[in-house]
Design a protein around this motif. Structure first.
Motif, PDB file in Angstrom:
ATOM      1  N   GLU A  85       1.063  -1.309   0.110  1.00 56.28           N
ATOM      2  CA  GLU A  85      -0.001  -0.109  -0.054  1.00 56.28           C
ATOM      3  C   GLU A  85       1.070   1.427  -0.024  1.00 56.28           C
ATOM      4  O   GLU A  85       0.279   2.456  -0.186  1.00 56.28           O
ATOM      5  N   SER A 137       3.675   4.818   3.824  1.00 56.06           N
ATOM      6  CA  SER A 137       2.813   5.013   5.018  1.00 56.06           C
ATOM      7  C   SER A 137       2.686   3.637   5.796  1.00 56.06           C
ATOM      8  O   SER A 137       2.812   3.802   6.913  1.00 56.06           O
ATOM      9  N   ALA A 138       2.461   2.667   5.003  1.00 55.17           N
ATOM     10  CA  ALA A 138       2.106   1.361   5.698  1.00 55.17           C
ATOM     11  C   ALA A 138       3.507   0.905   6.451  1.00 55.17           C
ATOM     12  O   ALA A 138       3.408   0.277   7.559  1.00 55.17           O
ATOM     13  N   THR A 152      -1.807   7.969   5.259  1.00 59.65           N
ATOM     14  CA  THR A 152      -2.234   7.087   4.525  1.00 59.65           C
ATOM     15  C   THR A 152      -1.446   7.154   2.907  1.00 59.65           C
ATOM     16  O   THR A 152      -0.976   8.318   2.738  1.00 59.65           O
TER      17      THR A 152
END
Length: 551
Positions: free
Chosen positions: A427, A430-431, A504
């Protein structure tokens, strides 16, 4: 300087007093307002701002801080660039900080607009440790005041701040013996002395043991002089109680003289200072057998820094010289074996962890995983990044894995790191960031976020960030810069953890810098390693140490 509410029609060239967050941009405190800034303020309904307007002869805060810092510079000092009216000075080598306290006081009394804060005089400092900060309080300083300050900083017969590096001195130790003296006591004296000497970059020669008699002490001192001793120490089996006692008498018999007996430092009162042909010769107090801070530490620090120590220096150590417990301030020794009372209020080191982001898929270098590409010595890029983090004071070092998790962990086998796996690494950045943050232990002050593809960022650069980091003083985000360009890694206070955990997408936390601009400290570094990441094989071939392995 004119300060206060300023109509926008008169605000061009004024200095913004407070950060203003607009819909699409942030105007930071200290911004010199230009036409575009004023237009953006007008578009959002602002009619005025609180600002400072410089008058003829005024010097802007950054220029004033820069000029005063330059006047205070001396060998073995480095400095940051001026930002928000502040310049920090750093030691460029381990040594003893000498401060002309009287001259610094004169500077601080000159005008409320200029301040200089330093560490305490005669304090041992590490390389890259901050030793002073210059802060201009208002947005501008009258030019006449600044000129006087520059003159004061340069007219005192020497620098106001100086770092005297510790020298690799050879030390000779004489231990005297009496019947019944336990071997453990003798061993403890040698161990404590060796630790003190080596901490100051010195070498303890093989020690001499002899009878507790002046002739024996004299002979032992002579042998140590022949062995190359540059400082001579005598640890008596019985505490010295007079300048004519066994230890001092041995120094005199060896051709020396006694300069001073006793000192106003406790523990450490019963020290005897002398010399033999210019070689400092000391009879140690009984407390020197203990590793705890005592008067001998203060004397040795000065000697290793190449400073002379005479009777006047010893007699001037009384203020701050009470180093042990008193009835009014009890500290039972049995309960404080690892907590000696320091010479000043303790400065608790910042607890900073390092987070190495190593979860990415290396799409721009496919089919290679760039983090596993070895350098010319066969060390994978991610291992070099981790080794650099381990070379800093940051602990623990947490490595975030994702793509090719097993290979990344295998490349780091044997290194004292923690691993955090980002299951959703696909993803984006940020993940990985959130997986690493979630794995950090409690009780930290901050975390430095290191990118796995920046192998040139040395541990010393990370330590520069840690030295500048101080959330209580408003320096809650430490960002490295090179010639004004912002780089990585960045050090974040844990107060930003909730906002970082809410990010995110394939982005990191850098966008939070604009939101918290008044909490950022820019740390200028010596080279451009903080600007260089390596996403492609072509870029990696240009990286030092990867020239032959990135094909």
């Amino acid at each position: 300087m004119i300060f206060g509410p300023t109509p926008l029609a008169e605000a061009r060239g004024a200095v913004l007093a407070h950060t203003i967050r607009l819909d699409r941009r942030v105007l930071k405190k200290g911004t010199v307002l230009e036409a575009a800034d004023i237009a953006a303020l007008q578009d959002e309904g602002h009619a005025s701002v609180v600002a400072a307007r410089l008058e003829p002869g005024d010097v802007a805060e950054n220029e004033a801080a820069d000029r005063l810092a330059q006047a205070l510079m001396a060998p073995l000092l480095t400095r940051s660039r001026a930002s928000t009216g502040r310049v920090n000075l750093f030691a460029d080598a381990a040594g003893l900080l000498v401060v002309n306290a009287e001259a610094i006081d004169r500077l601080n009394r000159l005008d409320e607009s200029l301040t200089v804060a330093t560490l305490a005089p005669y304090l041992p400092v590490r390389a890259r440790e901050m030793v002073a900060t210059i802060k201009v309080i208002p947005f501008a300083v009258p030019g006449s005041v600044l000129e006087v300050a520059e003159t004061l900083a340069r007219q005192n017969g020497g620098p106001l701040l100086s770092v005297h590096p510790f020298q690799p001195i050879k030390v000779g130790l004489v231990l005297t013996e009496l019947p019944g003296l336990k071997e453990k006591v003798m061993e403890g004296a040698v161990e404590a002395t060796r630790d003190r000497v080596e901490a100051l970059c010195g070498t303890l020669l093989p020690h001499e043991r002899c009878r507790h008699e002046a002739p024996a002490v004299s002979d032992a001192l002579t042998r140590l002089r022949r062995a190359g001793a540059q400082i001579l120490l005598v640890a008596g089996a019985s505490a010295v109680v007079d300048r004519r006692d066994v230890g001092p008498a041995g120094i005199v018999r060896a051709g020396g003289a006694i300069d001073h007996f006793g000192m106003p430092v406790d523990p450490g009162n019963l020290i005897c200072l002398g010399h033999i042909d210019g070689i400092p010769s000391l009879v140690l107090p009984g407390c020197a057998r203990s590793p705890k801070l005592n008067g001998i530490d203060w004397v040795l620090q000065r000697l290793f820094a190449g400073l002379s120590v005479g009777p006047a220096d010893i007699m001037g150590m009384g203020v701050g010289g009470l180093l042990k417990e008193t009835d009014a301030r009890p500290l039972p020794r049995a309960d404080a074996a690892n907590a000696p009372v320091p010479t000043q209020a303790p400065r608790r080191p910042r607890r900073v962890a390092a987070l190495v982001l190593a979860a990415g898929r290396s799409r721009r270098m496919a089919p290679l995983n760039k983090l596993l590409v070895p350098d010319d010595e066969g060390v994978p890029m991610v291992a070099r990044v981790v080794d650099n983090a381990l070379a800093s004071h940051a602990r623990p070092v947490v490595v975030v894995t994702g793509h090719e998790r097993e290979r990344i962990e295998a490349a780091l086998a044997g290194r004292p790191v923690l691993f955090a796996h980002a299951e959703d690494y696909a993803e984006g950045l940020s993940a990985s960031l959130k997986a690493g943050l979630a794995a950090l232990p409690p009780g930290l002050d901050g975390v430095v976020v290191c990118l796995g593809d920046m192998p040139l960022v040395a541990g010393a650069m990370i330590d520069r960030l840690i030295a500048a980091f101080d959330p209580e003083e408003g320096r809650a985000i430490a960002m490295p810069t090179f010639r004004g360009k912002q780089g990585n890694p960045m050090l974040w206070s844990m107060e930003f953890l909730p906002e970082m955990m809410a990010i995110t997408g394939d982005v990191g936390a850098r966008h939070l810098v604009g939101k918290h601009a008044d909490r950022v400290i820019e740390v200028e570094v010596a080279d451009d390693a903080v600007l260089k990441d390596f996403d492609t094989a072509a870029a990696l071939r240009k990286a030092p140490g990867f020239s032959t392995t990135a094909g």
